[in-house]
Enzyme design. Structure first.
Site, short mmCIF file in Angstrom:
data_model
loop_
_atom_site.label_atom_id
_atom_site.label_comp_id
_atom_site.label_asym_id
_atom_site.label_seq_id
_atom_site.Cartn_x
_atom_site.Cartn_y
_atom_site.Cartn_z
N ASN A 1 4.23 -4.82 -6.36
CA ASN A 1 4.90 -3.52 -6.24
C ASN A 1 5.87 -3.62 -5.06
O ASN A 1 5.44 -3.55 -3.91
CB ASN A 1 3.85 -2.43 -6.01
CG ASN A 1 4.49 -1.07 -5.72
OD1 ASN A 1 5.70 -0.90 -5.90
ND2 ASN A 1 3.68 -0.12 -5.29
N TRP A 2 7.13 -3.79 -5.37
CA TRP A 2 8.11 -4.00 -4.30
C TRP A 2 8.43 -2.72 -3.54
O TRP A 2 9.12 -2.74 -2.54
CB TRP A 2 9.39 -4.61 -4.88
CG TRP A 2 9.24 -6.02 -5.35
CD1 TRP A 2 8.09 -6.76 -5.45
CD2 TRP A 2 10.30 -6.90 -5.81
NE1 TRP A 2 8.37 -8.02 -5.93
CE2 TRP A 2 9.71 -8.13 -6.16
CE3 TRP A 2 11.68 -6.75 -5.95
CZ2 TRP A 2 10.46 -9.21 -6.64
CZ3 TRP A 2 12.43 -7.82 -6.44
CH2 TRP A 2 11.82 -9.04 -6.77
N LYS A 3 7.97 -1.59 -4.06
CA LYS A 3 8.26 -0.28 -3.43
C LYS A 3 9.77 -0.14 -3.24
O LYS A 3 10.53 -0.66 -4.07
CB LYS A 3 7.46 -0.13 -2.14
CG LYS A 3 5.95 -0.41 -2.37
CD LYS A 3 5.06 -0.01 -1.24
CE LYS A 3 3.62 -0.34 -1.61
NZ LYS A 3 2.65 0.10 -0.60
N HIS B 1 0.86 6.19 -7.96
CA HIS B 1 0.66 5.50 -6.68
C HIS B 1 0.42 6.53 -5.58
O HIS B 1 1.00 7.61 -5.59
CB HIS B 1 1.88 4.64 -6.35
CG HIS B 1 1.63 3.70 -5.21
ND1 HIS B 1 1.65 4.11 -3.90
CD2 HIS B 1 1.29 2.39 -5.21
CE1 HIS B 1 1.34 3.07 -3.13
NE2 HIS B 1 1.13 2.03 -3.89
N GLU C 1 1.44 6.76 -2.67
CA GLU C 1 2.64 7.21 -1.95
C GLU C 1 3.34 8.31 -2.72
O GLU C 1 3.92 9.24 -2.14
CB GLU C 1 3.57 6.00 -1.71
CG GLU C 1 3.01 5.09 -0.61
CD GLU C 1 3.40 3.63 -0.74
OE1 GLU C 1 4.34 3.31 -1.49
OE2 GLU C 1 2.75 2.80 -0.08
N GLU D 1 -6.72 1.48 -5.18
CA GLU D 1 -6.02 1.26 -3.91
C GLU D 1 -6.49 2.29 -2.89
O GLU D 1 -5.96 3.41 -2.85
CB GLU D 1 -4.50 1.40 -4.10
CG GLU D 1 -3.91 0.44 -5.10
CD GLU D 1 -2.42 0.20 -4.84
OE1 GLU D 1 -2.04 -0.98 -4.75
OE2 GLU D 1 -1.66 1.16 -4.70
N GLY E 1 -0.92 -1.14 3.37
CA GLY E 1 0.05 -1.40 4.43
C GLY E 1 -0.53 -1.41 5.83
O GLY E 1 0.20 -1.36 6.81
N SER F 1 -3.40 -4.23 1.32
CA SER F 1 -3.44 -5.33 2.29
C SER F 1 -4.01 -6.63 1.73
O SER F 1 -4.67 -7.38 2.45
CB SER F 1 -4.20 -4.91 3.57
OG SER F 1 -3.52 -3.83 4.20
N GLY G 1 1.61 -5.07 -2.35
CA GLY G 1 2.80 -4.51 -1.73
C GLY G 1 3.50 -5.55 -0.89
O GLY G 1 4.21 -6.42 -1.39
N GLY G 2 3.29 -5.48 0.41
CA GLY G 2 4.00 -6.34 1.37
C GLY G 2 4.06 -7.81 1.01
O GLY G 2 5.13 -8.44 1.08
P1 13P Z 1 0.16 -3.48 0.64
O1 13P Z 1 -0.19 -4.72 -0.13
O2 13P Z 1 1.46 -3.60 1.40
O3 13P Z 1 -0.98 -2.98 1.46
O4 13P Z 1 0.46 -2.33 -0.47
C1 13P Z 1 -0.44 -2.12 -1.50
C2 13P Z 1 0.17 -1.22 -2.47
O5 13P Z 1 0.37 -0.04 -2.21
C3 13P Z 1 0.54 -1.76 -3.78
O6 13P Z 1 0.84 -0.75 -4.68
#
Ligand code: 13P
Length: 251
Positions: free
Chosen positions: A9-11, A94, A96, A166, A172, A213, A234-235
């Site tokens: 997920n590149w956000k 998600h 967010e 999640e 994050g 994470s 994510g990251g």
């Molecule tokens: P991180 O891997 O950056 O913690 O993010 C997880 C995430 O929200 C994937 O959708």
């Protein structure tokens, strides 16, 4: 029997050219992976170029959100009919989007049903906040989300769905859930609900990813758990090297 999935997920990261370049960096190692489904979810503007880049490979694409209507006066939104031409998966609900853009279990459910009606496969995100976790109501919160988000699906539709657990406090933060702790939610909370809603065979066949994470140092142990069927990343999905390592950890 469940094929593991590693989805990036590149956000809100990577424009069109950066999307092309990052895929090209990963491509030599990831273009023909077997035994793990590799999914990349760039921002909407990168999906077109990403489609051209991965067309001849086993890499799949996903979007990060979607409106439930087919078309109409919804300025700034993207519809399932549009996404259908670009990708196979769509991340829905998600945390967010729930926290910052007003998404609720009700709207997530509408989106899930709309995605399925158009042949898109939803990756449905659930998870408790830090406060909820500390109050000991994780099971209650996650159960409510799973039931509400998947309400009204038939068995055939449920088979197309991937769940991503999640925990919000792990996203994050560098503070992933413990492998045993995450697996307990997958195995003892989410899996029984899926079996209850859709029957044992379908419930056992649905994939439940862990997100929050995940990194090359903790992935193998997380993915090695009985009911963790891969990760939503994510990251660590924003660098070719770490994303490749995560895919390898799921093999
Ligand atoms: P991180 O891997 O950056 O913690 O993010 C997880 C995430 O929200 C994937 O959708």
């Amino acid at each position: 029997m469940r094929t593991p999935m590693v989805a990036g997920n590149w956000k809100m990261n990577k424009g069109l050219y950066e999307t092309r370049d990052l895929i090209r960096e990963m491509y030599p190692v990831l273009h023909a992976v077997e035994g793990v489904e590799v999914v990349i979810c760039p921002p909407f503007v990168g999906l077109g170029v990403a489609k051209r880049e991965v067309e001849a490979s086993t890499i799949k694409l996903g979007a990060q959100n979607m409106h439930w209507a087919d078309s109409g006066a919804f300025t700034g939104e993207i519809s399932p009919t549009m996404l259908k031409e670009l990708c196979e998966y769509v991340i829905l609900g998600h945390s967010e989007r729930r926290a910052m853009f007003g998404e609720t279990d009700e709207t997530v459910n509408k989106k899930v049903l709309a995605a399925l009606a158009h042949g898109l496969k939803p990756i449905v995100c659930v998870g408790e906040t830090l406060e909820e976790n500390q109050s000991g109501i994780t099971a209650e919160v996650v159960s409510r989300q799973v039931r509400a988000d998947l309400e009204g699906l038939n068995q055939e539709q449920a088979e197309q769905v991937v769940i991503a657990y999640e925990p919000v406090w792990a996203i994050g933060t560098g503070l992933a859930a413990t492998p045993e702790g995450a697996n307990a939610v997958h195995k003892d909370v989410i899996r029984p609900i899926l079996r209850d809603m859709f029957g044992e065979t379908i419930g056992d066949g649905m994939r439940i990813l862990y997100g929050g994470s995940v990194n090359p140092g903790n992935a193998a142990e997380l993915f090695g758990q009985s009911d963790i069927d891969g990760g939503l990343i994510g990251g660590a999905s924003l660098k070719a090297e770490s994303f490749i390592a995560l895919v390898k950890a799921a093999m």
